[in-house]
Design a protein around this motif. Structure first.
Motif, short mmCIF file in Angstrom:
data_model
loop_
_atom_site.label_atom_id
_atom_site.label_comp_id
_atom_site.label_asym_id
_atom_site.label_seq_id
_atom_site.Cartn_x
_atom_site.Cartn_y
_atom_site.Cartn_z
N PRO A 77 49.26 34.22 43.60
CA PRO A 77 47.85 34.90 44.87
C PRO A 77 46.91 34.74 43.03
CG PRO A 77 48.53 36.66 44.29
CD PRO A 77 49.86 35.70 42.95
N SER A 79 42.51 35.27 44.01
CA SER A 79 41.05 35.96 44.75
C SER A 79 39.76 35.15 44.72
CB SER A 79 41.11 37.33 44.54
OG SER A 79 41.86 37.85 45.67
N THR A 80 39.27 34.72 43.29
CA THR A 80 38.28 33.52 43.05
C THR A 80 38.77 33.11 41.76
OG1 THR A 80 36.81 35.12 41.27
CG2 THR A 80 36.05 35.79 43.78
N GLY A 81 39.73 33.55 40.92
CA GLY A 81 40.41 32.30 40.13
C GLY A 81 39.64 31.96 39.20
N VAL A 85 44.30 33.60 34.58
CA VAL A 85 45.12 33.75 34.73
C VAL A 85 45.90 33.80 35.98
CG1 VAL A 85 45.00 35.80 32.55
CG2 VAL A 85 44.23 35.79 35.45
N SER A 140 32.43 42.77 34.03
CA SER A 140 31.55 42.74 33.54
C SER A 140 31.29 40.97 33.65
CB SER A 140 30.78 42.99 31.89
OG SER A 140 32.04 43.63 31.35
N SER A 146 36.76 39.43 42.57
CA SER A 146 37.37 40.08 43.76
C SER A 146 36.98 41.17 43.78
CB SER A 146 38.07 39.75 43.84
OG SER A 146 38.95 40.23 44.60
N GLY A 156 39.64 44.92 34.27
CA GLY A 156 38.68 46.20 34.82
C GLY A 156 37.05 46.77 34.57
N THR A 157 36.97 46.05 33.17
CA THR A 157 35.93 46.99 32.42
C THR A 157 34.17 46.68 32.88
OG1 THR A 157 36.69 45.05 30.39
CG2 THR A 157 37.21 47.72 30.15
N PHE A 224 48.36 41.70 47.17
CA PHE A 224 47.51 42.65 47.92
C PHE A 224 46.72 42.54 48.47
CE2 PHE A 224 48.97 44.24 43.13
CZ PHE A 224 49.54 45.01 43.45
C1 LIG Z 1 33.87 34.84 30.78
C2 LIG Z 1 34.51 35.12 31.22
C3 LIG Z 1 34.06 37.49 31.08
C4 LIG Z 1 35.02 38.00 31.73
N1 LIG Z 1 34.32 39.62 31.79
C5 LIG Z 1 35.30 40.50 31.89
C6 LIG Z 1 34.97 41.90 31.94
O1 LIG Z 1 34.43 42.04 31.67
N2 LIG Z 1 36.10 42.66 32.49
C7 LIG Z 1 37.22 42.17 33.25
O2 LIG Z 1 37.56 43.50 33.76
N3 LIG Z 1 37.01 40.91 33.32
C8 LIG Z 1 36.69 39.57 32.87
N4 LIG Z 1 36.79 38.50 32.70
C9 LIG Z 1 38.28 38.90 33.28
C10 LIG Z 1 38.71 38.24 35.34
O3 LIG Z 1 37.84 37.01 35.63
C11 LIG Z 1 38.29 39.53 35.87
O4 LIG Z 1 39.37 39.91 35.99
C12 LIG Z 1 38.49 38.33 37.42
O5 LIG Z 1 37.46 37.52 37.42
C13 LIG Z 1 38.66 39.07 38.93
O6 LIG Z 1 38.61 38.84 39.71
P1 LIG Z 1 38.91 37.53 40.30
O7 LIG Z 1 38.70 37.59 42.02
O8 LIG Z 1 38.19 36.05 39.55
O9 LIG Z 1 40.30 37.61 40.00
P2 LIG Z 1 41.64 35.91 40.12
O10 LIG Z 1 40.89 35.00 39.12
O11 LIG Z 1 41.06 35.29 41.65
O12 LIG Z 1 42.51 36.55 39.30
C14 LIG Z 1 43.08 37.87 38.63
C15 LIG Z 1 44.32 37.94 38.13
O13 LIG Z 1 44.75 38.65 39.26
C16 LIG Z 1 45.57 37.59 40.50
N5 LIG Z 1 45.17 38.46 41.72
C17 LIG Z 1 44.24 38.02 42.19
N6 LIG Z 1 44.50 38.58 44.39
C18 LIG Z 1 45.25 38.76 43.70
C19 LIG Z 1 45.66 39.79 44.85
N7 LIG Z 1 45.27 39.80 46.55
N8 LIG Z 1 47.22 40.24 45.01
C20 LIG Z 1 47.75 40.42 43.78
N9 LIG Z 1 47.03 39.32 42.80
C21 LIG Z 1 45.77 38.70 42.16
C22 LIG Z 1 46.00 36.68 39.66
O14 LIG Z 1 47.09 36.30 39.93
C23 LIG Z 1 45.65 36.57 38.24
O15 LIG Z 1 46.42 36.69 38.02
C24 LIG Z 1 35.99 37.37 32.36
C25 LIG Z 1 36.84 36.32 32.61
C26 LIG Z 1 35.83 35.36 31.98
C27 LIG Z 1 36.44 33.68 32.21
#
Ligand SMILES: Cc1cc2nc3c(=O)[nH]c(=O)nc-3n(C[C@H](O)[C@H](O)[C@H](O)COP(=O)(O)OP(=O)(O)OC[C@H]3O[C@@H](n4cnc5c(N)ncnc54)[C@H](O)[C@@H]3O)c2cc1C
Length: 571
Positions: A77, A79-81, A85, A140, A146, A156-157, A224
């Motif tokens: 899955p 969400s915004t990618g 990971v 942050s 997402s 999640g920080t 989820f």
């Molecule tokens: C420069 C940089 C800074 C960052 N800073 C932080 C920070 O300060 N704090 C922090 O918490 N994270 C940080 N991150 C990590 C990460 O970007 C976030 O945790 C992430 O953005 C979460 O939202 P997303 O939609 O982008 O998730 P995605 O990138 O889409 O997914 C994140 C993970 O969750 C899984 N996932 C997504 N959606 C679902 C779903 N619906 N069901 C089950 N699994 C799912 C995906 O498979 C993946 O493994 C950072 C990343 C970068 C590149």
């Protein structure tokens, strides 16, 4: 690539226009920020997925997973990618891009709960919530993440940690499509109770530790499709008006008097630690962030040459080495006034200084000041010794435009989460992070120190950018009940030796976690890290494998970033 039969089966579930296996499209799902430190061979590409499917409903998500249980395909899955990971780990993986599931299902103002689908971005939800006098925790990496992904699946920080904790703590229930395709609604909203989404735990043992735990399962335990999120009161402006243009959007109106933004400077890590605890215990800070000296210099310049010039003045190293930016909000003017008084008292006790924010000093001004301050060990000495001078400085007249920029920058970062993450890549093109065990504020600051030392030798060899070493970024959580700092470093993605140096620091940091009891690092996920860290931490790698096997008997959910169902025994 999919076979024709596989493609047809998926098209029958989501509709033909929502299944794609065109190589050009697959490549866009295989390219992420700085993958060269994730890939062992330093390559820039992550595996191309077999296909991308875009379901619109829970029933479709469930049907795709059920289908994968009968063939050798797995679901990943996204969400915004934002982070790598979210990538497929091998070629028989289908990326499930959840962009079509973008609805805010409910905002329950009275009970302070929002129920969202995967593609609801934090910034969007926050805009709506502020109008209702409510707010949510935002991470942050910036407000575009997402809400659901952070709350259910990944880290999640964020900067509002003092008042709103971290994402996993704010989860009040989920709709969860298990790897088998079965749909489970967890907590008070489940089992057709009609009780609503007020708790993620129902009668009996809680499953929250399994679905989320400390960091999340990174998509390794199904998908989820809905998450209920706890909301908090918001006593700041209901709406904001902006002016200016990129890169400097400015607040068009003065902030209300019950909200203050501060840049606090301390003389030592200990003073910063003490102040963090005191501010937390008195519940003063709404949001905070330890902004290292180099990041402060970076944020106050627009391009690299300017950055080099101001950094070489040595002023930031002296003034912003132990620097905390903070937002304080009162639910009434009286409460804010009390909080400000308490803040000043705490600064007196810890020798901290409220840096004047009347105007952003220009690089030219700093260059002139640099040679004078060269001979002064502590340029803020007088302000520390005579705190009333800080009040005087803050009261110095400054035009609205002069005040606008520093106030706006702090507002965007601390409260609106308009974080310029790309900005961090400006000096060297690439950034890595390490450590980041979530524990006490003291341990957070210790982690910054540890990583700073580890970076030093690579900085001296010219392999990492000379940022002064200490790029420990993070803040306090739950009124300093917890704290967190990760150790950032800047490398060049163009230079293989620099990439290797970044990898070495990350690797040494993992060893330090064990040797110096620094907790599980943020990079502590996936098979290799589980095997390395698990034996030192309750054998958690074995438990993850058991959970994976029990919930995903046919391996329909990509295990790579979570846990394989079998643990390899080391000899
Ligand atoms: C420069 C940089 C800074 C960052 N800073 C932080 C920070 O300060 N704090 C922090 O918490 N994270 C940080 N991150 C990590 C990460 O970007 C976030 O945790 C992430 O953005 C979460 O939202 P997303 O939609 O982008 O998730 P995605 O990138 O889409 O997914 C994140 C993970 O969750 C899984 N996932 C997504 N959606 C679902 C779903 N619906 N069901 C089950 N699994 C799912 C995906 O498979 C993946 O493994 C950072 C990343 C970068 C590149």
């Amino acid at each position: 690539m999919l076979t024709q039969n596989e493609k047809k089966a998926l098209a029958d579930i989501v509709g033909p226009e929502w299944v794609c296996d065109e190589p050009v499209m697959m490549d866009t799902y295989a390219y992420y920020m700085n993958p060269e430190i994730l890939n062992k061979d330093g390559s820039l590409w992550l595996p191309r997925p077999a296909a991308v499917v875009m379901p619109a409903r829970t029933a479709e998500v469930s049907a795709v997973l059920r289908y994968c249980n009968g063939v050798d395909l797995m679901v990943k899955p996204l969400s915004t990618g934002f982070h790598c990971v979210a990538a497929a780990s091998r070629d028989r993986v289908i990326v499930m891009d959840l962009k079509r599931m973008d609805k805010i299902i409910e905002i329950d103002v009275k009970n302070q709960i929002a129920v969202v689908e995967p593609y609801v971005k934090a910034i969007h939800l926050q805009t709506l919530l502020w109008k209702e006098g409510l707010n949510l925790h935002v991470i942050s990496c910036g407000g575009n993440h997402s809400v659901l992904a952070s709350a259910t699946s990944a880290w999640g920080t964020g900067l509002d940690g003092p008042s709103m904790s971290y994402s996993g703590r704010n989860l009040l229930g989920v709709e969860w499509v298990l790897p088998t395709g079965d749909v489970l609604t967890l907590g008070s909203a489940g089992q057709g109770t009609g009780a609503g989404w007020f708790s993620a735990d129902g009668p009996g043992p809680s499953l929250r530790g399994i679905l989320r735990g400390y960091m999340g399962a990174f998509g390794g335990l199904g998908v989820f499709t809905k998450a209920a999120i706890k909301l908090y009161p918001w006593d700041g402006p209901r709406e904001i008006k902006t002016e200016g243009c990129s890169p400097h959007y400015l607040l068009a109106e003065e902030l209300p008097k019950n909200l203050g933004l501060f840049a606090l400077s301390f003389r030592s890590a200990k003073a910063l630690a003490d102040a963090g605890y005191k501010l937390g215990e008195a519940e003063i800070t709404y949001a905070d962030f330890r902004l290292p000296a180099f990041m402060t210099a970076l944020g106050s310049t627009d391009e690299n040459l300017e950055l080099k010039r101001v950094w070489e003045t040595g002023i930031f190293q002296k003034v912003a080495q132990y620097h905390l930016i903070a937002a304080v909000i009162g639910c009434s003017q009286r409460e804010y006034d009390w909080k400000l008084k308490a803040l000043k008292e705490i600064l007196k006790e810890t020798g901290g200084v409220r840096l004047p924010l009347n105007e952003m000093p220009s690089p030219r001004f700093l260059e002139k000041l640099g040679p004078i301050l060269k001979f002064i060990d502590d340029p803020l000495f007088l302000l520390r010794k005579f705190p009333f001078l800080q009040d005087l400085l803050h009261k110095l007249p400054a035009s609205k435009t002069a005040r606008q920029r520093p106030q706006s920058e702090l507002f965007w970062v601390l409260l609106r989460h308009a974080t310029n993450t790309q900005g961090n890549f400006r000096p060297s093109q690439a950034m890595f992070t390490s450590l980041g065990g979530f524990d006490t504020w003291d341990l957070g600051l210790k982690q910054a120190e540890v990583i700073s030392k580890k970076k030093r030798k690579y900085i001296e060899q010219g392999l990492l950018l000379d940022d002064g070493g200490d790029l420990g970024c993070g803040g306090t959580f739950e009124h300093a009940h917890m704290g967190y700092l990760e150790g950032i470093g800047l490398y060049s993605s163009q230079d293989p030796r620099s990439v290797m140096a970044a990898g070495k620091v990350i690797d040494e940091a993992v060893d330090a976690c064990v040797e110096e009891a620094l907790g599980i690092p943020i990079a502590g996920f996936g098979k290799e890290m589980n095997a390395r860290l698990g034996p030192h931490c309750g054998d958690y790698h074995r438990w993850l494998a058991k959970i994976k096997k029990a919930l995903d008997p046919n391996l329909a959910s990509d295990p790579f970033f979570y846990a394989e169902p079998e643990v390899e025994e080391s000899s």
